[in-house]
Design a protein around this motif. Structure first.
Motif, PDB file in Angstrom:
ATOM      1  N   THR A  26     -24.740  11.536 -33.478  1.00 18.57           N
ATOM      2  CA  THR A  26     -24.298  11.391 -34.578  1.00 18.57           C
ATOM      3  C   THR A  26     -25.435  10.808 -35.379  1.00 18.57           C
ATOM      4  O   THR A  26     -26.299  10.288 -35.943  1.00 18.57           O
ATOM      5  CB  THR A  26     -23.269  10.022 -35.293  1.00 18.57           C
ATOM      6  OG1 THR A  26     -21.822  10.259 -34.660  1.00 18.57           O
ATOM      7  CG2 THR A  26     -23.374  10.170 -36.974  1.00 18.57           C
ATOM      8  N   ARG A  55     -20.384  16.438 -43.990  1.00 15.93           N
ATOM      9  CA  ARG A  55     -19.817  16.026 -42.451  1.00 15.93           C
ATOM     10  C   ARG A  55     -20.248  17.151 -42.180  1.00 15.93           C
ATOM     11  O   ARG A  55     -19.358  18.385 -42.730  1.00 15.93           O
ATOM     12  CB  ARG A  55     -18.888  15.317 -42.420  1.00 15.93           C
ATOM     13  CG  ARG A  55     -18.557  14.686 -40.667  1.00 15.93           C
ATOM     14  CD  ARG A  55     -17.001  14.021 -40.523  1.00 15.93           C
ATOM     15  NE  ARG A  55     -16.723  13.618 -39.527  1.00 15.93           N
ATOM     16  CZ  ARG A  55     -17.156  12.311 -38.805  1.00 15.93           C
ATOM     17  NH1 ARG A  55     -18.006  11.196 -39.519  1.00 15.93           N
ATOM     18  NH2 ARG A  55     -16.866  12.131 -37.739  1.00 15.93           N
ATOM     19  N   GLU A  62     -19.292  19.169 -37.973  1.00 17.55           N
ATOM     20  CA  GLU A  62     -19.266  18.837 -36.621  1.00 17.55           C
ATOM     21  C   GLU A  62     -19.274  19.761 -35.590  1.00 17.55           C
ATOM     22  O   GLU A  62     -18.861  20.412 -35.475  1.00 17.55           O
ATOM     23  CB  GLU A  62     -17.989  17.912 -36.717  1.00 17.55           C
ATOM     24  CG  GLU A  62     -17.662  16.729 -37.089  1.00 17.55           C
ATOM     25  CD  GLU A  62     -16.020  15.939 -36.590  1.00 17.55           C
ATOM     26  OE1 GLU A  62     -16.401  16.712 -35.430  1.00 17.55           O
ATOM     27  OE2 GLU A  62     -15.782  14.637 -37.557  1.00 17.55           O
ATOM     28  N   VAL A  80     -22.678  15.395 -34.797  1.00 11.66           N
ATOM     29  CA  VAL A  80     -21.544  15.039 -35.769  1.00 11.66           C
ATOM     30  C   VAL A  80     -22.906  14.521 -36.472  1.00 11.66           C
ATOM     31  O   VAL A  80     -23.933  14.098 -36.449  1.00 11.66           O
ATOM     32  CB  VAL A  80     -20.477  13.551 -35.802  1.00 11.66           C
ATOM     33  CG1 VAL A  80     -20.241  13.569 -37.202  1.00 11.66           C
ATOM     34  CG2 VAL A  80     -20.055  14.030 -34.757  1.00 11.66           C
TER      35      VAL A  80
END
Length: 539
Positions: A42, A208, A210, A228
């Protein structure tokens, strides 16, 4: 490669960019059974990409994540070496004017369609359109014709020989079957990209992104399953999430964040020099700067080591010119100007600048030595450096007034219109020294990016020679001469090369960072050892 694309930031666009016999370099597949597959990385980010279409974006945040979705014909290693990617091999003919690329077979786009020479020709021909060239204008203007000889062989014909041409082929290849006949500026593809890269995009939202591993990637599937990207409103919130364990990596932008992360034992900090040289560039159409003795004097007046110590906290090195110290073309014999106020005043006096009325400001023919320094607003470090520059120049009787401007206004109303005295900027040095052509060759003054109006016939000659020479040793000699001449006749005040930092949780391994490789470059090779995995990652 960190920023593989050619760019300026602050002047600030980020731009661009024998007989090399036959190239057949080793495959960079690193599938090592000792490195386990699985896990999620992340990344904290404070700016959302504008698009993930490599035809439209070539710098900044977008470039970081374009690079994991798309592949170019070639790639550049952490040492700046060219290696095959979508092209398995290549050779040069016709005295350097014809490049033939043999493509890898069996490569597929994320939607399962095969990659062929038709996709390469389609991508390059699109970028020959002047409306799409953007930062690659110098590269694509060299091409006269692109021919797909068969599905896995393509010929690219150039106007003249160019040893630097191949660096532009890091650009991601897009699928013809999805974009042919489409308006490139207005297509869902810009937010739902399909490439051949190691990761495919699965989610795009305001806060966000992904990506999931491309299991069939032709160089071997990535070790990580997912990447992510969390978008934060500020650096403070991004750092807070990093420290509380909600993110695993973040690019540090200042010495304060570096010091904060350094104290946390579960993070490692990776660093490299950024591929930008910081410079106070002069508008040489202004008579104030036309005497080279004046420009040399202003370089002697600046204490670079003091600035690096006070503002950069020792995270940088003094600059002697436009070629970075890690480049094969760098000449270590060309040293940065030493801090010498006596020499500065001596040169200024030779040019007619003295304090004749005792007001502590130099004057000549009843004109004070004063000028305006433009810089972009919102850059605390640039502002701190500019204050140091203003203070140091005031010590020799030169009055400088800073003018902070929104980036767009600075670019359009000052730099590109040439309506400025001096500008504090950082310029992308490029993967090859030929990148200097677009900034310092006199042919680029009109409609190009030489908005400094810099003219030097010898510099022009050397830049012309450097871009057509094929032998690297010959090119090295040419660019060594270029560096010496540029120091003798500087277009501005060369300041420093700054380091950048990446904070990463220690459970991630396989990380490489260099001026050629940023956060996302090499991400395919990152992995998490089994004993460092979170419980939900152990399967």
């Amino acid at each position: 490669m960190h920023n593989k694309k050619l760019l300026i930031l602050l002047a600030f666009l980020i731009f661009f960019l024998g007989q090399i016999p036959h190239h057949q370099l080793p495959c960079c597949n690193d599938s090592n059974p000792a490195k386990p597959f699985g896990g999620t990385l992340t990344i904290g980010q404070i700016t959302r990409p504008a698009t993930l279409n490599p035809l439209l974006e070539y710098s900044g945040v977008s470039a970081q994540f374009i690079d994991i979705v798309f592949d170019g014909l070639i790639d550049i290693t952490e040492k700046g070496e060219i290696q095959p990617c979508l092209a398995a091999s290549w050779k040069i003919g016709d005295g350097g004017r014809k490049w033939t690329f043999h493509l890898r077979k069996g490569v597929r786009f994320h939607d399962g369609q095969p990659f062929t020479a038709a996709d390469v020709a389609f991508t390059i021909n699109l970028l020959r359109d002047p409306h799409l060239r953007k930062g690659y204008s110098q590269f694509y203007q060299q091409i006269t014709k692109v021919e797909a000889r068969d599905p896995y062989t393509i010929d690219i014909h150039l106007i003249s020989p160019s040893a630097s041409f191949i660096y532009g082929l890091v650009l991601g290849i897009v699928p013809r079957h999805l974009l042919q006949g489409r308006d490139i500026h207005n297509t869902p593809f810009n937010y739902q990209p399909i490439g051949t890269g190691p990761f495919r995009l699965t989610q795009w939202s305001p806060d966000r992104l992904e990506f999931e591993a491309n299991q069939d990637y032709f160089l071997g599937r990535p070790y990580l399953d997912r990447v992510v990207v969390k978008i934060f409103q500020s650096q403070d919130s991004a750092l807070a999430n990093l420290m509380n364990g909600e993110t695993d990596a973040f690019q540090l932008s200042d010495s304060a964040s570096y010091d904060m992360i350094k104290r946390i034992s579960c993070f490692r900090i990776y660093s490299a020099l950024m591929p930008y040289y910081y410079i106070v560039g002069f508008n040489l159409a202004n008579p104030l700067f036309q005497d080279r003795r004046v420009r040399q004097a202003l370089n002697y007046a600046i204490n670079r080591e003091s600035i690096i110590r006070k503002v950069l906290k020792e995270k940088g090195i003094a600059s002697a010119g436009t070629i970075p110290p890690y480049s094969w073309a760098f000449d270590a014999r060309v040293k940065p100007f030493p801090h010498d106020t006596h020499k500065a005043l001596e040169l200024l006096a030779e040019a007619g600048w003295r304090d004749t009325d005792g007001d502590y400001i130099l004057d000549k023919d009843d004109k004070l030595f004063e000028f305006q320094l433009c810089l972009p607003e919102g850059h605390d470090e640039l502002e701190a450096v500019s204050l140091q520059i203003m203070d140091q120049l005031s010590n020799i009787g030169i009055l400088v007034k800073a003018k902070k401007l929104p980036l767009e206004i600075m670019n359009n109303e000052y730099l590109f219109s040439r309506k400025f005295d001096a500008a504090f900027m950082y310029i992308y040095s490029g993967n090859d020294p030929d990148n200097n052509y677009q900034f310092w060759h006199s042919s680029q003054i009109g409609n190009g990016f030489n908005f400094f109006s810099y003219r030097n016939p010898r510099i022009d000659q050397l830049l012309d020679q450097g871009r057509i020479a094929i032998d690297q040793e010959q090119r090295k000699d040419i660019y060594w001469q270029y560096q010496a001449k540029m120091k003798e006749d500087p277009p501005g005040i060369f300041l420093f090369w700054q380091e950048y930092f990446l904070g990463v949780h220690k459970r991630f391994q396989g990380i490489q960072l260099s001026p050629y490789m940023g956060v996302s470059d090499g991400l395919r090779l990152w992995y998490i050892s089994m004993d460092e995995r979170h419980p939900d990652e152990k399967f």
